[in-house]
Scaffold this motif. Structure first.
Motif, PDB file in Angstrom:
ATOM      1  N   ARG A 141      64.919  73.666  69.298  1.00 26.17           N
ATOM      2  CA  ARG A 141      64.459  74.651  68.324  1.00 26.17           C
ATOM      3  C   ARG A 141      63.102  74.294  67.718  1.00 26.17           C
ATOM      4  NH1 ARG A 141      64.646  79.921  66.664  1.00 26.17           N
ATOM      5  NH2 ARG A 141      64.452  80.080  64.398  1.00 26.17           N
ATOM      6  N   TYR A 142      62.910  73.002  67.414  1.00 26.53           N
ATOM      7  CA  TYR A 142      61.725  72.619  66.651  1.00 26.53           C
ATOM      8  C   TYR A 142      60.657  71.911  67.478  1.00 26.53           C
ATOM      9  CZ  TYR A 142      64.848  74.018  62.982  1.00 26.53           C
ATOM     10  OH  TYR A 142      65.716  74.763  62.215  1.00 26.53           O
ATOM     11  N   THR A 163      52.036  81.268  61.592  1.00 28.43           N
ATOM     12  CA  THR A 163      53.174  81.825  60.852  1.00 28.43           C
ATOM     13  C   THR A 163      54.488  81.274  61.381  1.00 28.43           C
ATOM     14  OG1 THR A 163      51.930  83.869  60.481  1.00 28.43           O
ATOM     15  CG2 THR A 163      54.313  83.949  60.134  1.00 28.43           C
ATOM     16  N   ARG A 164      54.590  81.147  62.720  1.00 34.64           N
ATOM     17  CA  ARG A 164      55.801  80.626  63.334  1.00 34.64           C
ATOM     18  C   ARG A 164      56.075  79.201  62.870  1.00 34.64           C
ATOM     19  NH1 ARG A 164      54.375  81.006  68.273  1.00 34.64           N
ATOM     20  NH2 ARG A 164      55.220  83.079  68.675  1.00 34.64           N
ATOM     21  N   LYS A 165      55.038  78.395  62.777  1.00 31.78           N
ATOM     22  CA  LYS A 165      55.210  77.009  62.331  1.00 31.78           C
ATOM     23  C   LYS A 165      55.705  76.952  60.885  1.00 31.78           C
ATOM     24  CE  LYS A 165      51.989  74.590  65.380  1.00 31.78           C
ATOM     25  NZ  LYS A 165      50.784  73.732  65.459  1.00 31.78           N
ATOM     26  N   ILE A 166      55.184  77.841  60.053  1.00 34.03           N
ATOM     27  CA  ILE A 166      55.621  77.880  58.652  1.00 34.03           C
ATOM     28  C   ILE A 166      57.088  78.262  58.564  1.00 34.03           C
ATOM     29  CG2 ILE A 166      55.347  79.082  56.453  1.00 34.03           C
ATOM     30  CD1 ILE A 166      52.362  79.337  57.096  1.00 34.03           C
ATOM     31  N   VAL A 167      57.480  79.245  59.358  1.00 29.08           N
ATOM     32  CA  VAL A 167      58.880  79.681  59.379  1.00 29.08           C
ATOM     33  C   VAL A 167      59.779  78.555  59.870  1.00 29.08           C
ATOM     34  CG1 VAL A 167      60.530  81.239  60.483  1.00 29.08           C
ATOM     35  CG2 VAL A 167      58.338  82.119  59.660  1.00 29.08           C
ATOM     36  N   TYR A 168      59.371  77.882  60.960  1.00 32.92           N
ATOM     37  CA  TYR A 168      60.156  76.770  61.493  1.00 32.92           C
ATOM     38  C   TYR A 168      60.265  75.637  60.476  1.00 32.92           C
ATOM     39  CZ  TYR A 168      60.362  78.603  66.280  1.00 32.92           C
ATOM     40  OH  TYR A 168      60.634  79.349  67.387  1.00 32.92           O
ATOM     41  N   MET A 218      54.871  87.133  66.524  1.00 30.92           N
ATOM     42  CA  MET A 218      54.576  86.262  65.381  1.00 30.92           C
ATOM     43  C   MET A 218      53.480  85.266  65.773  1.00 30.92           C
ATOM     44  SD  MET A 218      57.133  83.757  63.222  1.00 30.92           S
ATOM     45  CE  MET A 218      58.328  85.070  62.972  1.00 30.92           C
ATOM     46  N   ALA A 233      60.039  75.826  57.163  1.00 32.11           N
ATOM     47  CA  ALA A 233      60.913  76.239  56.058  1.00 32.11           C
ATOM     48  C   ALA A 233      62.373  76.200  56.500  1.00 32.11           C
ATOM     49  CB  ALA A 233      60.536  77.642  55.593  1.00 32.11           C
ATOM     50  N   GLU A 234      62.623  76.669  57.707  1.00 35.47           N
ATOM     51  CA  GLU A 234      63.992  76.657  58.240  1.00 35.47           C
ATOM     52  C   GLU A 234      64.510  75.244  58.409  1.00 35.47           C
ATOM     53  OE1 GLU A 234      65.022  79.262  61.751  1.00 35.47           O
ATOM     54  OE2 GLU A 234      65.354  77.278  62.655  1.00 35.47           O
TER      55      GLU A 234
END
Length: 217
Positions: free
Chosen positions: A133-134, A5-10, A1, A12-13
């Motif tokens: 995680r973040y 894209t990973r930052k967007i997923v993180y 990833m 949103a999560e």
């Protein structure tokens, strides 16, 4: 990833977990009592931690804190407790020491229950998990501390108290800073537990426990 894209997923999560779920409970409190989520969340996060290469199970109970740190944070917590007492004495005098006066058995139970169950579980979520995680999303110490404090505060929206949100925001900053410095979730849990016990002792517990007043009247 890819990184973007990973930052967007993180992101949103993060929004879903730390803002979406509290809002859901705020608008429909009949779904589940907030405290009922703590144990299953703690178990789930422990399983998540075990899959992380940089994590060791002993990290959840590590307590290599210097004597100076214990003394310093002890005085800080005591000072906060005194300030909270003065606050209640001025603004809510009728509630001063309401729980120990109204139901000392629950007050004693709170001494054991809150630090060992509630405070620890919250610190695992809002410090250990959030910081691990973040980290890719909040790269600076300031950003991470603020993210931890804001999400910790917002989770208390389920208690319908502005004072609860304000107090937990500043407590969140304090606890996040201590965690950032010590990396000991057990230590910040002890501090959190002490602060929480002060809250329930001095007369502010009703801002953090919806049904408390019916047990002391």
């Amino acid at each position: 990833m890819k990184t973007g894209t990973r930052k967007i997923v993180y992101a949103a999560e993060f929004i879903l977990l730390f803002f979406g779920i509290p809002l859901l409970l705020f608008f429909d409190s009949n779904i589940v009592h907030p405290s009922a989520l703590l144990l299953p969340v703690l178990v789930g996060l422990t399983l998540y931690f075990l899959k992380q290469k940089e994590f060791r199970l002993r990290d959840l109970i590590r307590l290599n804190i210097s004597k100076k740190m214990w003394i310093t944070q002890g005085f800080i917590v005591l000072g906060i407790g005194i300030l909270l007492t003065i606050f209640v004495w001025i603004f809510e005098p009728g509630n001063l020491f309401n729980l120990p006066r109204g139901n000392w058995k629950i007050w004693i139970a709170m001494f054991f229950f809150y630090p060992t169950f509630s405070a620890y579980a919250q610190e695992v979520v809002f410090r250990q998990f959030l910081f691990m995680r973040y980290k890719p999303l909040f790269k600076t110490t300031t950003a991470m501390v603020l993210a931890s404090a804001v999400s910790f505060s917002f989770a208390h929206i389920v208690y319908f108290s502005v004072l609860s949100l304000v107090l937990t925001f500043f407590a969140g900053i304090y606890l996040a800073l201590v965690y950032q410095k010590t990396k000991s979730v057990l230590f910040v849990s002890i501090l959190h537990g002490a602060l929480g016990f002060f809250i329930f002792t001095v007369g502010l517990g009703q801002h953090f426990w919806l049904d408390m007043m019916k047990w002391i009247q």
